[in-house]
Write an enzyme that holds these catalytic residues in place. Structure first.
Site, PDB file in Angstrom:
ATOM      1  N   ASP A  14     -21.228   1.960   5.618  1.00  0.00           N
ATOM      2  CA  ASP A  14     -22.327   1.330   6.340  1.00  0.00           C
ATOM      3  C   ASP A  14     -23.115   2.448   7.039  1.00  0.00           C
ATOM      4  O   ASP A  14     -22.904   3.637   6.764  1.00  0.00           O
ATOM      5  CB  ASP A  14     -21.826   0.247   7.314  1.00  0.00           C
ATOM      6  CG  ASP A  14     -21.058   0.833   8.501  1.00  0.00           C
ATOM      7  OD1 ASP A  14     -20.799   2.067   8.518  1.00  0.00           O
ATOM      8  OD2 ASP A  14     -20.708   0.059   9.422  1.00  0.00           O
ATOM      9  N   CYS A  71     -16.668   3.355   7.549  1.00  0.00           N
ATOM     10  CA  CYS A  71     -17.562   2.732   8.523  1.00  0.00           C
ATOM     11  C   CYS A  71     -17.203   3.365   9.866  1.00  0.00           C
ATOM     12  O   CYS A  71     -16.491   4.376   9.884  1.00  0.00           O
ATOM     13  CB  CYS A  71     -17.442   1.204   8.515  1.00  0.00           C
ATOM     14  SG  CYS A  71     -15.849   0.550   9.050  1.00  0.00           S
ATOM     15  N   THR A  73     -15.203   2.577  12.548  1.00  0.00           N
ATOM     16  CA  THR A  73     -13.766   2.652  12.803  1.00  0.00           C
ATOM     17  C   THR A  73     -12.955   2.724  11.522  1.00  0.00           C
ATOM     18  O   THR A  73     -11.767   3.069  11.559  1.00  0.00           O
ATOM     19  CB  THR A  73     -13.285   1.400  13.552  1.00  0.00           C
ATOM     20  OG1 THR A  73     -13.577   0.253  12.729  1.00  0.00           O
ATOM     21  CG2 THR A  73     -13.973   1.255  14.901  1.00  0.00           C
ATOM     22  N   GLY A  76     -13.511  -2.498   9.553  1.00  0.00           N
ATOM     23  CA  GLY A  76     -14.283  -3.559   8.898  1.00  0.00           C
ATOM     24  C   GLY A  76     -14.359  -3.364   7.394  1.00  0.00           C
ATOM     25  O   GLY A  76     -14.175  -4.307   6.610  1.00  0.00           O
ATOM     26  N   HIS A 104       3.239   6.679  -1.384  1.00  0.00           N
ATOM     27  CA  HIS A 104       3.982   5.424  -1.207  1.00  0.00           C
ATOM     28  C   HIS A 104       3.179   4.181  -1.575  1.00  0.00           C
ATOM     29  O   HIS A 104       3.770   3.178  -1.969  1.00  0.00           O
ATOM     30  CB  HIS A 104       4.438   5.273   0.252  1.00  0.00           C
ATOM     31  CG  HIS A 104       5.514   6.242   0.640  1.00  0.00           C
ATOM     32  ND1 HIS A 104       6.221   6.147   1.817  1.00  0.00           N
ATOM     33  CD2 HIS A 104       6.009   7.349   0.001  1.00  0.00           C
ATOM     34  CE1 HIS A 104       7.103   7.140   1.894  1.00  0.00           C
ATOM     35  NE2 HIS A 104       6.984   7.886   0.811  1.00  0.00           N
ATOM     36  N   ARG A 138      10.744   2.947  -6.138  1.00  0.00           N
ATOM     37  CA  ARG A 138      10.854   1.812  -5.211  1.00  0.00           C
ATOM     38  C   ARG A 138       9.481   1.410  -4.656  1.00  0.00           C
ATOM     39  O   ARG A 138       9.264   0.250  -4.306  1.00  0.00           O
ATOM     40  CB  ARG A 138      11.817   2.130  -4.070  1.00  0.00           C
ATOM     41  CG  ARG A 138      11.339   3.202  -3.105  1.00  0.00           C
ATOM     42  CD  ARG A 138      12.420   3.604  -2.127  1.00  0.00           C
ATOM     43  NE  ARG A 138      11.937   4.507  -1.087  1.00  0.00           N
ATOM     44  CZ  ARG A 138      11.736   5.817  -1.244  1.00  0.00           C
ATOM     45  NH1 ARG A 138      11.957   6.383  -2.415  1.00  0.00           N
ATOM     46  NH2 ARG A 138      11.315   6.554  -0.228  1.00  0.00           N
ATOM     47  N   HIS A 139       8.576   2.365  -4.610  1.00  0.00           N
ATOM     48  CA  HIS A 139       7.239   2.060  -4.077  1.00  0.00           C
ATOM     49  C   HIS A 139       6.455   1.171  -5.036  1.00  0.00           C
ATOM     50  O   HIS A 139       5.680   0.326  -4.604  1.00  0.00           O
ATOM     51  CB  HIS A 139       6.483   3.352  -3.779  1.00  0.00           C
ATOM     52  CG  HIS A 139       7.201   4.231  -2.806  1.00  0.00           C
ATOM     53  ND1 HIS A 139       7.453   3.830  -1.505  1.00  0.00           N
ATOM     54  CD2 HIS A 139       7.767   5.452  -2.953  1.00  0.00           C
ATOM     55  CE1 HIS A 139       8.129   4.787  -0.888  1.00  0.00           C
ATOM     56  NE2 HIS A 139       8.339   5.775  -1.742  1.00  0.00           N
ATOM     57  N   ARG A 142       7.443  -2.408  -4.443  1.00  0.00           N
ATOM     58  CA  ARG A 142       6.822  -2.969  -3.231  1.00  0.00           C
ATOM     59  C   ARG A 142       5.357  -3.298  -3.471  1.00  0.00           C
ATOM     60  O   ARG A 142       4.868  -4.343  -3.020  1.00  0.00           O
ATOM     61  CB  ARG A 142       6.981  -1.968  -2.072  1.00  0.00           C
ATOM     62  CG  ARG A 142       8.437  -1.833  -1.675  1.00  0.00           C
ATOM     63  CD  ARG A 142       8.733  -0.605  -0.832  1.00  0.00           C
ATOM     64  NE  ARG A 142      10.180  -0.491  -0.623  1.00  0.00           N
ATOM     65  CZ  ARG A 142      10.773   0.606  -0.160  1.00  0.00           C
ATOM     66  NH1 ARG A 142      10.061   1.678   0.136  1.00  0.00           N
ATOM     67  NH2 ARG A 142      12.069   0.630  -0.013  1.00  0.00           N
TER      68      ARG A 142
HETATM   69  C1  RB5 Z   1     -20.952  -0.683  13.256  1.00  0.00           C
HETATM   70  O1  RB5 Z   1     -21.496  -0.640  14.544  1.00  0.00           O
HETATM   71  C2  RB5 Z   1     -19.439  -0.839  13.315  1.00  0.00           C
HETATM   72  O2  RB5 Z   1     -19.100  -2.073  13.828  1.00  0.00           O
HETATM   73  C3  RB5 Z   1     -18.846  -0.657  11.941  1.00  0.00           C
HETATM   74  O3  RB5 Z   1     -19.214   0.581  11.432  1.00  0.00           O
HETATM   75  C4  RB5 Z   1     -17.336  -0.689  11.850  1.00  0.00           C
HETATM   76  O4  RB5 Z   1     -16.754   0.155  12.807  1.00  0.00           O
HETATM   77  C5  RB5 Z   1     -16.723  -2.018  11.824  1.00  0.00           C
HETATM   78  O5  RB5 Z   1     -15.523  -2.183  11.647  1.00  0.00           O
END
Ligand code: RB5
Length: 149
Positions: A14, A71, A73, A76, A104, A138-139, A142
């Site tokens: 994104d 993205c 974090t 998402g 794994h 084993r992986h 799973r």
């Molecule tokens: C965008 O602001 C942010 O929400 C997106 O990049 C991400 O971190 C969502 O999980």
């Protein structure tokens, strides 16, 4: 190197991951690794599922392997990618986690938290991910139990 000669590495992000995606794309090109970019193509605010779903479908169809996604974090885009049965997307913020995601989990998508990782570290993680084989055994058993029928 898990990259296959006949398949490009997929890329998607994104807006929060756009700059890191561009850095990774340039790095892969400098290594003569083909890429297919599913967008986004700027830092203008957008919705990560619009780019993650087409990339995930291409992974499932075998059109790209592996894929690298990001993205802000990483959460998402991971959640979206992992809705696809043929995708095993692993959120990795250290080299060791990336290594284990390949050994794994046979992860076929590397996900990076673009707002929480330095570009140099991200490139080091990409290198580890692309150069670590799956251990099988084993992986594999799973992994075979992950899919929801
Ligand atoms: C965008 O602001 C942010 O929400 C997106 O990049 C991400 O971190 C969502 O999980």
């Amino acid at each position: 190197m898990i990259v296959k000669a006949d398949k490009p590495v997929g890329l998607c992000s994104d807006h929060a991951g756009y700059e890191l995606k561009s850095i990774i794309e340039g790095y892969l090109m400098s290594q003569d690794i083909k890429t297919r970019d599913f967008g986004t193509n700027s830092t203008e605010s957008c919705d990560y599922p619009d780019y993650a779903h087409p990339a995930a479908e291409a992974v499932e169809k075998g059109e790209v392997y592996p894929c690298i996604a990001m993205c802000g974090t990483g959460n998402g885009i991971s959640m979206t990618l992992n809705k696809h049965q043929g995708v095993r997307a692993a959120l990795c913020w250290t080299r060791e986690i990336a290594e284990l995601a390949r050994q794994h989990n046979d992860a076929n998508v590397l996900v990076l938290p673009a707002r929480f990782i330095a570009p140099e570290e991200a490139l080091a993680i990409v290198d580890v991910f692309l150069n670590t084989p799956f251990e099988g055994g084993r992986h594999q058993r799973r992994i075979d139990k992950i899919a929801v029928k």
